[in-house]
Design a protein around this motif. Structure first.
Motif, short mmCIF file in Angstrom:
data_model
loop_
_atom_site.label_atom_id
_atom_site.label_comp_id
_atom_site.label_asym_id
_atom_site.label_seq_id
_atom_site.Cartn_x
_atom_site.Cartn_y
_atom_site.Cartn_z
N ARG C 225 -82.06 44.44 43.79
CA ARG C 225 -83.50 44.23 44.00
C ARG C 225 -83.82 42.74 44.12
N ARG C 228 -82.40 41.28 47.39
CA ARG C 228 -83.18 41.69 48.54
C ARG C 228 -84.45 40.86 48.66
N LEU C 232 -85.20 38.02 51.58
CA LEU C 232 -86.33 38.15 52.51
C LEU C 232 -87.19 36.89 52.46
N GLU C 233 -87.37 36.38 51.25
CA GLU C 233 -88.19 35.18 51.09
C GLU C 233 -87.52 33.99 51.78
N ASP C 236 -87.51 33.65 55.58
CA ASP C 236 -88.77 33.17 56.17
C ASP C 236 -88.87 31.65 56.14
N ASP C 238 -88.39 27.69 56.78
CA ASP C 238 -88.19 26.90 57.99
C ASP C 238 -86.73 26.52 58.22
N TYR C 239 -86.01 26.23 57.11
CA TYR C 239 -84.65 25.74 57.34
C TYR C 239 -83.73 26.81 57.88
N ARG C 241 -84.81 28.96 60.16
CA ARG C 241 -85.13 28.86 61.59
C ARG C 241 -84.40 27.66 62.20
N HIS C 257 -76.62 29.41 54.95
CA HIS C 257 -77.97 28.85 54.80
C HIS C 257 -78.90 29.72 53.96
N ARG C 260 -76.89 30.97 50.18
CA ARG C 260 -76.71 29.83 49.28
C ARG C 260 -77.99 29.59 48.47
N ASN C 261 -79.14 29.70 49.13
CA ASN C 261 -80.40 29.48 48.43
C ASN C 261 -80.82 30.70 47.61
#
Lengths: 279, 339, 341
Positions: C225, C228, C232-233, C236, C238-239, C241, C257, C260-261
């Motif tokens: 959970r 997921r 998703l967050e 979204d 910018d990095y 993209r 990318h 890792r976060n």
């Protein structure tokens, strides 16, 4: 904030509706227990280990002591929900108080309180509950206390985060300028505006408390005067090979109740904290 | 007066083949609700084109469409041609696009802090482009990345290689994203509001850097901005977008000094410095707001806000009239029709 | 005097001249100390509140006169003022003396150190498996958000999230031992077989499959959970993209990318899991008859072996504190921004 529309949105939420229906089923069970089965759950009614359906009068069969399993499950709902609700309420109150004070006053008081909160959160919670209940003696009181003692930090952190956000808003500043006393600002202005996360957290706390209580009872640390799901499962352990239904039926009840509360928590989160969620 | 029936069927004055050519691009939010429509323009090799417009006019969507980075729901509603180096990007496979992105086509985003990955060193973020497209080894990529950091003006680039984005200033971060964009010597760089998030003092340096790089490498540049002030400093040619389409196009100096579309004229008048150009008139504002995509008028999109609008403007959409290097989408251009 | 003057003069005095990493480490050590202080105080309070004391335990079987018991109390210092008793308790712990278990007839640390490896193995294995499996489920689910796969994974996670470890343990025993006979029902090794070397490892692995699984399922759901929603967050951001705009492969965009976060909150959760999973270990070690430290706590409750129980609490908390320090250090490696906070 319009409560009626939020209730409607909650009921329209698929997991909210399913969860609420399930939970109401167990609540009704708990409330009706003494009327449905006035003889209580400890009475021997038939020969031990009757499988469900073997005797049409005993829907879920009997346990290894010949007690009606249906009665045990119905009475077990009382313990689970009672312990779950009281422990959750107690942790919500303690957590909200700590979070409010720590967030509102900030500074070294806030820091200190948060350090203590972190420390409590780091403790091995279930082990601590075993320690408290095991050494002081198993009763509903010690069980609720021990669960509350290890569950409040989560609420405190949530409330603190909310308070930090809300206290910078204009209406709170306005109250301060008007000279409203701190305790009134906290209770009358900030607390009502941070209820969303508290409510969501409480629904999950109830679930968690039910898990801890059933775990304690499973280990034989439940209140000896109350029939609890965990206790029935624990007693059924030795008969697992011959009569697995004794374990699995109350286990199903635990899972369904916790599932119901989690579904409700998810739905409440979607309805009350829309900004926390996307996609 | 030369009327063209279709925007795409226009006489093209550019002699060399364009590097990038958009033909009648349309991006629908839902069927029948276009965010961008009837969008056509070219970018010549080595040219700097500015796309100007208010937020929500579709300029950023246009750049994402060129890069093939539109969100899925919008990609489904995309039509028209986007031809880059002879290939239609609108129908190209994801694999083909991936080979172009960062390699032949590159992009610089608005906010360098959020555009850079916070947990990777800036050097690694530059080097990975080189590894992906230039088939360099890690060591080669690192050496080249350090060179690039020097080229975009970072002092002691060898030390900056291992820095993380949060350790750099805003201007330094934007220099890093520029280094990332030019790493593989792309033919076209799209800079989407590259200076908006920066301090005023740094803005000019970044714009100078972009111009210097373009002059040195011969890359084309699309500069997307809402700030007319930066257009003159960087671009050769500009297009003005309004409510999802081009309303005016032409060489920067001409458009800024003699705007033809009432919207462009309004934008210039709303600018403090613009008002001085026009003889120190009071700062004026364009009344009303940009229509929402699902509430766009039947006729000219600007008609509801236009002081010059007539019944004709409210009934029919004007085509993009072209004369020489200039074009305007207006029945009644400011100071008469195009020459 | 201008404002800048005062602030400039106050600045050096107000701040300790420590590098950021040292301040971070000091803060963390302080927190660890606070946790241990809380445990020691808590232990002491519970010891006082528990009905009966060490002497009643010792006296338990044997007949003792009141005088003999009073004599024993004096010998153990149980007749001293509370504060002195507390100080003695702290002083004893500071030398890592956890006391003597009169039930086991052995020093507490000797008993626990022999049982620690089993519990450690359970905790570490369940941590590894639940983080890996949960994260993979969450990543798959996030990449296919809204599809049937996503809904299926969510449903599985929801059910696992509602099942307490003892319920899972009983179900596993019923299905895989009683009905299918795939795995041994209890113990850490097949004692009678007398395996050595590789065979012993395989035997132990077979014994650990079900206990580790029972400990994992709840956490698999949590990580699924969590992964997921954070994936998703992060997707979204910018990095991400930017990473796509650089023409990187989808694998690199997702795993280097995005993940890792997204790992950052997962690591935080793993730190918390260490402390809660020990509770689950009590249940699991009991059900599967594993000779671990957590099981010792369970036995100690019923033998009223207070010293042993408090020892388990102390050792577990110490282990948790150490693991949490390690997690904090790992966090600084994963998130370069943290050490500067």
């Amino acid at each position: 904030m319009k409560p009626p529309s939020q209730i409607r949105r909650f009921l329209r939420h698929p997991s909210g509706a399913v969860g609420l229906a399930l939970l109401l089923f167990f609540v009704a069970m708990a409330l009706a227990a003494p009327y449905l089965f006035p003889q209580g759950p400890y009475k021997m009614v038939a020969r031990p280990m009757l499988w469900p359906g073997q005797n049409p009068d005993l829907l879920l069969g009997t346990d290894s002591l010949g007690r009606d399993l249906l009665v045990s499950v119905v009475y077990g709902a009382r313990v689970s929900l009672l312990v779950g609700l009281s422990a959750a309420l107690a942790s919500a109150i303690v957590g909200a108080a700590v979070g409010l004070v720590s967030g509102y006053f900030g500074g070294w008081i806030g820091d200190m309180l948060m350090r203590i909160t972190d420390a409590f959160q780091t403790l091995p919670s279930f082990l601590a509950a075993i320690l408290i209940v095991g050494l002081i003696g198993p009763s509903i009181g010690t069980i609720v206390t021990s669960i509350a003692l290890v569950s409040w930090p989560m609420v405190a952190r949530l409330v603190r985060a909310e308070v930090l956000r809300i206290k910078t808003l204009d209406f709170v500043q306005a109250c301060r300028i008007m000279g409203m006393p701190d305790w009134r600002i906290m209770l009358a202005e900030i607390l009502p505006n941070s209820l969303g996360p508290i409510i969501v957290a409480t629904s999950l706390l109830v679930a968690n408390a039910i898990i801890i209580e059933s775990g304690l009872s499973f280990l034989g640390l439940g209140d000896p005067n109350m029939m609890s799901w965990g206790g029935v499962i624990g007693n059924g352990r030795s008969a697992l090979r011959m009569a697995w239904y004794i374990t699995m039926i109350p286990a199903g009840a635990v899972v369904l109740t916790v599932l119901a509360l989690n579904l409700i928590g998810d739905a409440l989160n979607d309805v009350l904290n829309p900004r926390l969620r996307k996609g | 007066m030369t009327f063209s029936i279709l925007d795409s069927a226009r006489a093209e004055p550019v002699t060399t083949a364009p590097l990038l050519s958009l033909e009648d691009v349309r991006i629908d939010l839902r069927p029948g609700v276009p965010l961008v429509e009837a969008l056509s323009f070219d970018v010549a090799p080595g040219e700097a084109l500015a796309i100007v417009g208010e937020s929500g006019c579709g300029k950023s969507l246009t750049s994402l469409a060129v890069m093939g980075l539109l969100p899925k729901n919008l990609k489904a509603g995309q039509s028209g041609k986007i031809v880059f180096e002879g290939m239609d990007l609108a129908t190209a496979s994801e694999g083909k696009l991936r080979g172009l992105r960062g390699n032949r086509l590159a992009m610089i985003f608005q906010d360098p802090l959020s555009a850079l990955n916070p947990v990777l060193s800036v050097g690694a973020q530059i080097a990975e482009v080189l590894i992906a497209h230039a088939r360099m080894s890690k060591a080669q990529a690192k050496a080249r990345a350090i060179e690039l950091l020097g080229e975009v003006g970072l002092p002691r680039p060898d030390l900056r290689f291992g820095d993380y984005p949060h350790q750099l200033s805003g201007g330094m971060r934007q220099r890093v994203t520029i280094a990332m964009a030019i790493a593989c010597d792309p033919k076209l760089v799209i800079a989407d509001e590259p200076t908006t998030a920066l301090d005023v003092t740094v803005q000019a340096q970044i714009l100078d850097l972009l111009t210097e790089i373009r002059k040195r490498t011969g890359q084309s540049l699309i500069l997307i901005t809402h700030d007319l002030g930066v257009v003159g400093e960087v671009a050769d040619r500009m297009i003005v977008m309004y409510a999802g389409t081009v309303v005016e196009e032409g060489p920067v100096a001409e458009v800024l000094s003699r705007p033809k579309h009432p919207y462009t004229a309004g934008l210039l008048a709303a600018r403090p410095s613009g008002s001085y150009v026009h003889g120190g008139q009071a700062l004026s504002d364009i009344p009303g707001t940009v229509p929402a995509p699902d509430a766009r008028p039947e006729g000219c999109l600007f008609a509801p806000r236009c002081a010059r609008a007539t019944a004709r403007c409210r009934e029919a959409r004007p085509p993009l009239d072209r004369a020489g290097a200039r074009a305007v989408r207006c029945f009644f251009p400011v100071d008469g029709a195009l020459a | 005097m201008s404002l800048t003057d005062t602030s400039a003069r106050r600045a050096p005095a107000a701040r300790l001249a420590l590098p950021p990493w040292a301040r971070f480490l000091l803060g963390r050590l302080g927190q660890a100390f606070l946790v241990m202080a809380l445990v020691v105080i808590g232990n002491f309070v519970i010891m006082q509140m528990a009905p009966g004391d060490l002497v009643t335990v010792i006296a338990g079987g044997a007949d003792m006169t009141q005088e003999q018991m009073a004599d024993l109390r004096a010998r153990f210092g149980l007749d001293l003022p509370l504060l002195v008793q507390f100080w003695n308790y702290v002083a004893q712990l500071l030398t890592f003396d956890l006391g003597y278990s009169y039930r086991m007839n052995a020093p507490v640390w000797e008993v626990l150190s022999a049982r620690l490896p089993t519990t450690a193995a359970l905790v570490v294995l369940s941590l590894l498996f639940s983080v890996t499996i949960g994260t993979v489920m969450g990543v798959v689910s996030a990449r296919r958000a809204g599809t049937l796969t996503d809904m299926g994974i969510n449903a599985v996670a929801l059910v696992l999230y509602a099942a307490p470890s003892f319920v899972v343990a009983m179900l596993l025993v019923l299905v895989f031992s009683v009905k299918l006979g795939w795995f041994p029902i209890a113990g850490l090794t097949t004692v009678s077989a007398g395996y050595t070397g590789w065979a012993l490892v395989k035997d132990m692995a077979a014994h650990l499959v079900m206990p580790v699984t029972a400990l994992c399922t709840f956490y698999v759901a949590i990580y699924a959970r969590l992964a997921r929603s954070t994936m998703l967050e992060v997707m979204d951001q910018d990095y991400v993209r930017t990473a796509r705009a650089k023409g990187l492969s989808e694998t690199r965009v997702i795993y280097v990318h995005t993940l890792r976060n997204a790992l950052l909150p997962i690591v935080t959760m793993a730190g918390l899991q260490v402390s809660t999973v020990l509770g689950g270990a009590v249940v699991v070690e009991t059900v599967f008859g594993l000779p671990g430290m957590a099981r010792t706590a369970y036995d100690a409750v019923f033998q009223r072996d207070t010293t042993m129980l408090l020892g388990v609490m102390f050792v577990s908390s110490l282990a948790i504190v150490i693991v949490n320090l390690a997690v904090d250090l790992l966090y600084t490696v994963l998130d370069p921004r943290v050490s500067l906070k």
